[in-house]
Motif scaffolding. Structure first.
Motif, PDB file in Angstrom:
ATOM      1  N   PHE A 150       0.742  -1.294  -0.055  1.00 41.13           N
ATOM      2  CA  PHE A 150       0.003  -0.044   0.003  1.00 41.13           C
ATOM      3  C   PHE A 150       0.875   1.316  -0.068  1.00 41.13           C
ATOM      4  O   PHE A 150       0.375   2.217  -0.628  1.00 41.13           O
ATOM      5  N   ARG A 151       1.916   1.227   0.691  1.00 44.95           N
ATOM      6  CA  ARG A 151       2.879   2.533   0.938  1.00 44.95           C
ATOM      7  C   ARG A 151       3.204   2.694  -0.473  1.00 44.95           C
ATOM      8  O   ARG A 151       3.766   3.887  -1.004  1.00 44.95           O
ATOM      9  N   VAL A 152       4.009   1.490  -1.307  1.00 45.89           N
ATOM     10  CA  VAL A 152       4.415   1.833  -2.596  1.00 45.89           C
ATOM     11  C   VAL A 152       3.455   2.444  -3.405  1.00 45.89           C
ATOM     12  O   VAL A 152       3.817   3.359  -4.097  1.00 45.89           O
ATOM     13  N   PHE A 153       2.015   2.130  -3.449  1.00 44.41           N
ATOM     14  CA  PHE A 153       1.092   2.584  -4.249  1.00 44.41           C
ATOM     15  C   PHE A 153       0.818   4.137  -3.818  1.00 44.41           C
ATOM     16  O   PHE A 153       0.599   4.963  -4.645  1.00 44.41           O
ATOM     17  N   ALA A 154       0.721   4.435  -2.662  1.00 41.41           N
ATOM     18  CA  ALA A 154       0.420   5.500  -1.961  1.00 41.41           C
ATOM     19  C   ALA A 154       1.449   6.658  -2.425  1.00 41.41           C
ATOM     20  O   ALA A 154       1.133   7.666  -2.824  1.00 41.41           O
ATOM     21  N   ALA A 155       2.707   6.192  -2.529  1.00 39.09           N
ATOM     22  CA  ALA A 155       4.124   7.117  -2.922  1.00 39.09           C
ATOM     23  C   ALA A 155       3.802   7.539  -4.263  1.00 39.09           C
ATOM     24  O   ALA A 155       4.103   8.570  -4.914  1.00 39.09           O
ATOM     25  N   CYS A 156       3.812   6.392  -5.108  1.00 40.00           N
ATOM     26  CA  CYS A 156       3.496   6.712  -6.591  1.00 40.00           C
ATOM     27  C   CYS A 156       2.224   7.624  -6.925  1.00 40.00           C
ATOM     28  O   CYS A 156       2.463   8.507  -7.658  1.00 40.00           O
ATOM     29  N   GLY A 157       1.275   7.441  -6.218  1.00 42.43           N
ATOM     30  CA  GLY A 157       0.055   8.143  -6.364  1.00 42.43           C
ATOM     31  C   GLY A 157       0.644   9.717  -5.781  1.00 42.43           C
ATOM     32  O   GLY A 157       0.225  10.802  -6.779  1.00 42.43           O
ATOM     33  N   THR A 158       0.922   9.855  -4.995  1.00 42.05           N
ATOM     34  CA  THR A 158       1.186  11.281  -4.510  1.00 42.05           C
ATOM     35  C   THR A 158       2.188  12.012  -5.222  1.00 42.05           C
ATOM     36  O   THR A 158       2.084  13.178  -5.668  1.00 42.05           O
ATOM     37  N   LEU A 159       3.391  11.071  -5.874  1.00 39.37           N
ATOM     38  CA  LEU A 159       4.628  11.888  -6.560  1.00 39.37           C
ATOM     39  C   LEU A 159       3.805  12.462  -7.918  1.00 39.37           C
ATOM     40  O   LEU A 159       4.231  13.259  -8.515  1.00 39.37           O
ATOM     41  N   GLY A 296      -8.372  14.075  -2.687  1.00 34.97           N
ATOM     42  CA  GLY A 296      -7.272  13.249  -2.968  1.00 34.97           C
ATOM     43  C   GLY A 296      -5.751  13.844  -2.886  1.00 34.97           C
ATOM     44  O   GLY A 296      -4.786  13.286  -3.249  1.00 34.97           O
ATOM     45  N   LEU A 297      -5.957  15.193  -2.677  1.00 35.58           N
ATOM     46  CA  LEU A 297      -4.724  16.079  -2.932  1.00 35.58           C
ATOM     47  C   LEU A 297      -3.724  15.655  -1.517  1.00 35.58           C
ATOM     48  O   LEU A 297      -3.945  16.194  -0.629  1.00 35.58           O
ATOM     49  N   PRO A 298      -2.424  15.226  -1.781  1.00 33.68           N
ATOM     50  CA  PRO A 298      -1.519  14.913  -0.606  1.00 33.68           C
ATOM     51  C   PRO A 298      -1.186  16.031   0.333  1.00 33.68           C
ATOM     52  O   PRO A 298      -1.372  16.087   1.420  1.00 33.68           O
ATOM     53  N   HIS A 299      -0.982  17.174  -0.468  1.00 37.55           N
ATOM     54  CA  HIS A 299      -0.399  18.295   0.328  1.00 37.55           C
ATOM     55  C   HIS A 299      -1.637  18.975   1.100  1.00 37.55           C
ATOM     56  O   HIS A 299      -1.184  19.567   1.969  1.00 37.55           O
ATOM     57  N   ILE A 300      -2.832  19.011   0.733  1.00 39.72           N
ATOM     58  CA  ILE A 300      -3.915  19.424   1.439  1.00 39.72           C
ATOM     59  C   ILE A 300      -4.376  18.423   2.535  1.00 39.72           C
ATOM     60  O   ILE A 300      -4.449  18.741   3.905  1.00 39.72           O
ATOM     61  N   LEU A 301      -4.322  17.186   2.271  1.00 40.39           N
ATOM     62  CA  LEU A 301      -4.770  16.038   3.223  1.00 40.39           C
ATOM     63  C   LEU A 301      -3.368  16.027   4.464  1.00 40.39           C
ATOM     64  O   LEU A 301      -3.819  16.053   5.488  1.00 40.39           O
ATOM     65  N   ASN A 467      -5.923   8.534  -5.615  1.00 47.17           N
ATOM     66  CA  ASN A 467      -5.879   8.620  -4.091  1.00 47.17           C
ATOM     67  C   ASN A 467      -7.309   8.382  -3.509  1.00 47.17           C
ATOM     68  O   ASN A 467      -7.291   7.854  -2.400  1.00 47.17           O
ATOM     69  N   LEU A 468      -8.306   8.889  -3.952  1.00 46.20           N
ATOM     70  CA  LEU A 468      -9.487   9.092  -3.191  1.00 46.20           C
ATOM     71  C   LEU A 468     -10.234   7.641  -3.110  1.00 46.20           C
ATOM     72  O   LEU A 468     -10.749   7.393  -2.028  1.00 46.20           O
ATOM     73  N   PRO A 469     -10.146   6.866  -4.316  1.00 43.28           N
ATOM     74  CA  PRO A 469     -10.986   5.619  -4.043  1.00 43.28           C
ATOM     75  C   PRO A 469     -10.419   4.716  -2.829  1.00 43.28           C
ATOM     76  O   PRO A 469     -11.321   4.261  -1.953  1.00 43.28           O
ATOM     77  N   PRO A 470      -9.218   4.576  -2.739  1.00 38.67           N
ATOM     78  CA  PRO A 470      -8.654   3.721  -1.847  1.00 38.67           C
ATOM     79  C   PRO A 470      -8.619   4.414  -0.448  1.00 38.67           C
ATOM     80  O   PRO A 470      -9.043   3.713   0.841  1.00 38.67           O
ATOM     81  N   LEU A 471      -8.796   5.527  -0.361  1.00 38.54           N
ATOM     82  CA  LEU A 471      -8.563   6.487   0.720  1.00 38.54           C
ATOM     83  C   LEU A 471     -10.150   6.509   1.536  1.00 38.54           C
ATOM     84  O   LEU A 471     -10.318   6.012   2.450  1.00 38.54           O
TER      85      LEU A 471
END
Length: 575
Positions: A150-159, A296-301, A467-471
């Motif tokens: 999950f962290r690998v996916f989250a990092a890819c989505g964020t970047l 789903g915006l990482p910098h806002i979340l 980001n939004l669907p899994p979150l």
């Protein structure tokens, strides 16, 4: 390190000041106008202030928690202003006003779309984010999941989201400084990249937060004055302002050779829909991207982890929504002011074609030219400095979220299995910051001619799809599993990026392929890629019958209790 920090601010300030003062009046074809010394002084003053804040913050940044979340010591009101500062980016200030100038009423879709996501965030996620999270949104979404995949996916989505968003900010900065100082575009982009890296490398979230708060206050004051002055020219009658906008657009159409009846229709079209988004599917898809992308915006979340508790998180969203809503109303007035004050001024625009002078990309400067029209060179310098501050603050926040994805999600959790020490994590974060800074500069140069509000809408589409669907499903649906979240998230990410690349905006406008050759005909991929993301998370979760999935489903009640009550969240303990 202390000594390096002590000498950092003066050195960087001298470099920035030198670059600005060396911009001079004529640098060949790239010089758009004589140097504005007032703006240079204001730029320098702002950079000096923010570098001092960075130096002060560097002394308070001693741990990973300080670096990523300012130690959780920001109040709800302060965080609300900082979120508003994050959100009132170059896309909002420069891009939306330029879009309203070009398409009239249709440009308002950005404001409405960007704003509508906030109530959803307030009622569905804000409190849960604070109660479950530590440093990144992956802490929340992956609370009961296997950490490595999950962290690998989250990092890819964020970047990917950060990369798209950074492009828009860098383009805005480059165009602004190019217009104002006559610097080459690429030099302007490099300057912003260097300053941004300094803020994040040494000040972390504390410096970024205070830069955003100061920027938000200055920007709200500036746009309030601009809106007041634009309406004052029309006796505070919006109807008179809109009527003059129609008149200007009609005259431009007649100058272009249109018959008088056709020109009248073209002029009046700025008060109706269809000027920007041509078909209903694009309109729905585009609106979905803007509305759900916020969630789903990482910098806002990430900002919800800077407050001490869930109550302050809710207060943050309330204040952010208040300031952002007010700001977007004023931006619409400024956009129409650009039609009446800038497009009718032969010194600023080609009045026969209805475009700002200086070539593609300078349309993004509509707002700062309105400032010059209503407040002269002094206010022009002030708004230019504020626009520059806007870009620097947002870029710093974006870079911080990207750096935290690599250092916290990948390095500390995946590679070090949660056993990385704080100093090593900070080191990786700072290396990532340098890398992201270089990438941002390169992408900013490549996408020079794109409308920056549109570039941000693409980042929103990726955030909404990946980001939004899994979150959302991991927090609200007990049957969501690691396999579903990761596969569905990657499907949303890949489909949104792929459809964006083969859409007219990138395939034709950026990559230079023939008109009509784009494989995907719609403005935004969100309607399709969001559906793929949500269906993917649901389908692969339902099909997952593994022992791990059974454990994850059994862990949902404990997650739900903590997310809704905050029990066990006071120390934001690692999972």
């Amino acid at each position: 390190m202390t000594r390096a920090r002590t000498f950092l601010a003066p050195a960087a300030l001298l470099a920035c000041t030198g670059a600005a003062w060396a911009a001079g009046g004529d640098l060949g074809e790239t010089a758009k106008q004589a140097t504005n010394w007032i703006a240079i002084i204001m730029f320098t003053a702002f950079v000096a202030l923010t570098l001092w804040i960075t130096k002060w913050a560097a002394g308070r940044t001693k741990s990973a928690a300080d670096f990523y979340t300012a130690g959780g010591g920001i109040t709800g009101f302060q965080n609300g202003l900082a979120i508003a500062g994050d959100y009132m980016s170059a896309a909002s200030f420069l891009g939306i006003s330029a879009s309203v100038m070009a398409t009239g009423y249709d440009g308002l879709i950005y404001s409405i779309g960007f704003l509508v996501g906030w109530p959803i965030l307030t009622f569905l996620l804000a409190e849960r984010l604070r109660n479950l999270g530590k440093f990144t949104f992956a802490d929340v979404a992956g609370y009961r999941f296997a950490q490595t995949p999950f962290r690998v996916f989250a990092a890819c989505g964020t970047l990917v989201v950060v990369a798209f968003y950074l492009i828009a900010q860098m383009v805005g900065a480059g165009q602004l400084i190019k217009l104002l100082f006559g610097l080459d575009y690429w030099i302007a982009v490099v300057l912003v990249g260097v300053l941004m890296m300094i803020y994040v490398l040494f000040g972390g979230m504390t410096a970024t937060t205070w830069v955003q708060i100061i920027k938000a206050c200055l920007l709200l004051a500036g746009v309030s004055f601009m809106g007041f002055m634009v309406l004052a020219k029309y006796g505070f009658s919006p109807e008179a302002l809109f009527a003059d906008g129609v008149r200007v657009k009609t005259r431009i159409a007649e100058s272009g050779g249109a018959a008088s009846d056709v020109a009248a229709k073209l002029g009046l079209s700025i008060m109706g829909p269809g000027g920007f988004i041509k078909d209903p599917i694009s309109a729905i898809s585009f609106g979905m991207a803007l509305m759900f992308g916020t969630l789903g915006l990482p910098h806002i979340l990430m900002r919800f982890f800077t407050v001490p508790d869930a109550k302050e998180a809710r207060k943050s969203v309330f204040w952010a929504t208040t300031w952002i809503g007010y700001f977007y109303v004023i931006i619409f007035i400024i956009g129409f002011g650009a039609i009446t004050l800038v497009l009718s001024n032969p010194e600023m625009a080609d009045t026969t074609k209805g475009v700002i002078k200086g070539g593609a990309g300078t349309a993004n400067m509509a707002a700062v030219l309105v400032a010059k029209s209503v407040g002269g060179d002094v206010f022009y310098g002030f708004i230019s400095a504020v626009a520059f501050a806007t870009i620097l603050a947002v870029v710093a926040g974006l870079t911080l979220s990207g750096a935290s994805a690599v250092s916290h999600d990948l390095y500390a959790t995946v590679f070090k299995n949660g056993k990385a020490d704080s100093a090593a994590e900070l080191r990786v974060s700072r290396l990532t910051t340098l890398t992201l800074g270089v990438i941002a500069v390169l992408l900013g140069i490549v996408f020079e001619k794109q409308n920056i509000a549109f570039m941000v809408s693409l980042a929103f589409a990726v955030a909404a799809s990946a980001n939004l669907p899994p979150l959302m499903l991991s927090v609200l649906w007990k049957d969501c599993t690691t396999k579903g979240a990761v596969i569905g998230g990657f499907l949303g990410l890949i489909s949104s990026v792929a459809l964006t690349v083969v859409s007219p905006a990138v395939w034709e406008a950026t990559l230079g392929n023939p008109k009509g050759s784009a494989w995907f005909p719609y403005t935004s991929p969100a309607l399709f890629s969001m559906t793929i993301g949500f269906v993917g998370v649901w389908l692969f979760s339902v099909l997952d019958r593994s022992a791990q999935a059974t454990k994850e489903r059994a862990a949902f009640p404990a997650q739900q209790v903590r997310s809704e009550t905050g029990l066990g969240a006071s120390k934001a303990s690692a999972h």
